[in-house]
Design a protein around this motif. Sequence first.
Motif, short mmCIF file in Angstrom:
data_model
loop_
_atom_site.label_atom_id
_atom_site.label_comp_id
_atom_site.label_asym_id
_atom_site.label_seq_id
_atom_site.Cartn_x
_atom_site.Cartn_y
_atom_site.Cartn_z
N ILE A 249 6.27 10.69 4.68
CA ILE A 249 6.27 11.43 3.42
C ILE A 249 5.57 12.75 3.74
CG2 ILE A 249 5.52 11.55 1.03
CD1 ILE A 249 5.52 8.54 0.90
N ASP B 236 -0.04 -1.06 0.84
CA ASP B 236 0.93 -0.78 -0.22
C ASP B 236 0.66 -1.62 -1.46
OD1 ASP B 236 1.71 -2.89 1.52
OD2 ASP B 236 3.75 -2.84 0.73
N ILE C 75 7.93 2.39 2.93
CA ILE C 75 7.85 3.82 2.67
C ILE C 75 8.36 4.15 1.28
CG2 ILE C 75 8.62 6.10 3.43
CD1 ILE C 75 8.99 4.79 6.25
N GLU C 76 9.51 3.59 0.93
CA GLU C 76 10.10 3.86 -0.38
C GLU C 76 9.22 3.34 -1.50
OE1 GLU C 76 12.66 5.78 -1.13
OE2 GLU C 76 12.70 6.23 1.02
N CYS D 201 5.95 3.05 -1.42
CA CYS D 201 4.80 3.95 -1.54
C CYS D 201 5.19 5.26 -2.22
CB CYS D 201 4.19 4.22 -0.16
SG CYS D 201 3.37 2.78 0.56
N LYS D 202 6.39 5.74 -1.95
CA LYS D 202 6.88 6.93 -2.65
C LYS D 202 6.95 6.68 -4.15
CE LYS D 202 9.88 9.15 0.82
NZ LYS D 202 11.30 9.49 1.13
N THR D 203 7.53 5.53 -4.51
CA THR D 203 7.69 5.18 -5.92
C THR D 203 6.34 5.06 -6.61
OG1 THR D 203 9.74 4.00 -5.44
CG2 THR D 203 8.64 3.47 -7.51
#
Length: 317
Positions: A186, A259, A286-287, A289-291
């Motif tokens: 990110i 996470d 990763i997704e 954590c982005k959310t």
Amino acid sequence: MSVETLHKVILHPFIQESLASLKAMTGLDGYAGDPFIDQVEDFRFKGYAVCSDMTGQLDGVVLMHHYEETAVAVGQAVQQALVGECNINGELDEDLIAALAEWGNTIVGRATHMLQKHNLGFEFASPHVALDLQDMGPYLLGVKEIVTVPVHIEDAGRYYFNLLVRDANQDAELAPVDNISDAYLIPPPTEGTPVPKDALIMSVDDSSLIRRAMHRLLTEMGYTNIITADDGDSAIETMKTHKPDFVFMDVVMKRLNGDDALAQMRELDAATPIVMLSSVTDSNTIERCKTLGAHGFVFKPLNADSGKQVLASYLVV
């Protein structure tokens, strides 16, 4: 699959990442030799290994395998680079094993991320350390073939990458992967105000070595108000009690992963910047954590040369 295919597609990313991480984390140079087939019955445990099971197009194990003296030399160099000091007793003690695990996890995490990103049909388990033949034993069960590549390190000996093959899809057509994996999963903010030097910064990692390394980097950057937590649970409690202005947090930890801790911390506080650090991860993490609103997600290691630059790029609000 031929030896050439197994080497170029599966082992090559691990070897390339190991050489890149070796240089970045220790300043040592190395080079890879030619691959060859090891006889299963003649395979011997050398003293220290990082193992990762793999499934899919190939059922087997990727093994990063050291003689003990090489493991000690590399571990000392990693320690020196991370915390500015190293154990000189020449034994694989707890601190050296932690340093080697950080290096090994970095290599395995980046290489497996690269292979999975190319959708080649391989899945990898989280790496584990083997310190003796008993630790190594389960990984040898059912192995039919071993592909070995030696890696030579200037003034430190050599280590090996072994691919232990239990079964393989002989019809698979796979293209080599030559890229080194992304550093920033990110990316950092493109604008913002630098975090003040007196801000309260929390560093979360279950490795005391990495907590010391983070403290060293942040201190050298001029930050004087640093607190630490050794897992996700203690990070949540520390956030409730001390309300840090900024958080750096590892993902893979022993009791509560980063996470999952991030999810609970966001219920307490939706605004505090939280940057995730990891050498082992996957796209789902990763997704997620982005959310959840992670301020950034970085592949470790944070070495002495580039670590401060990486941290500074995220220390903006």
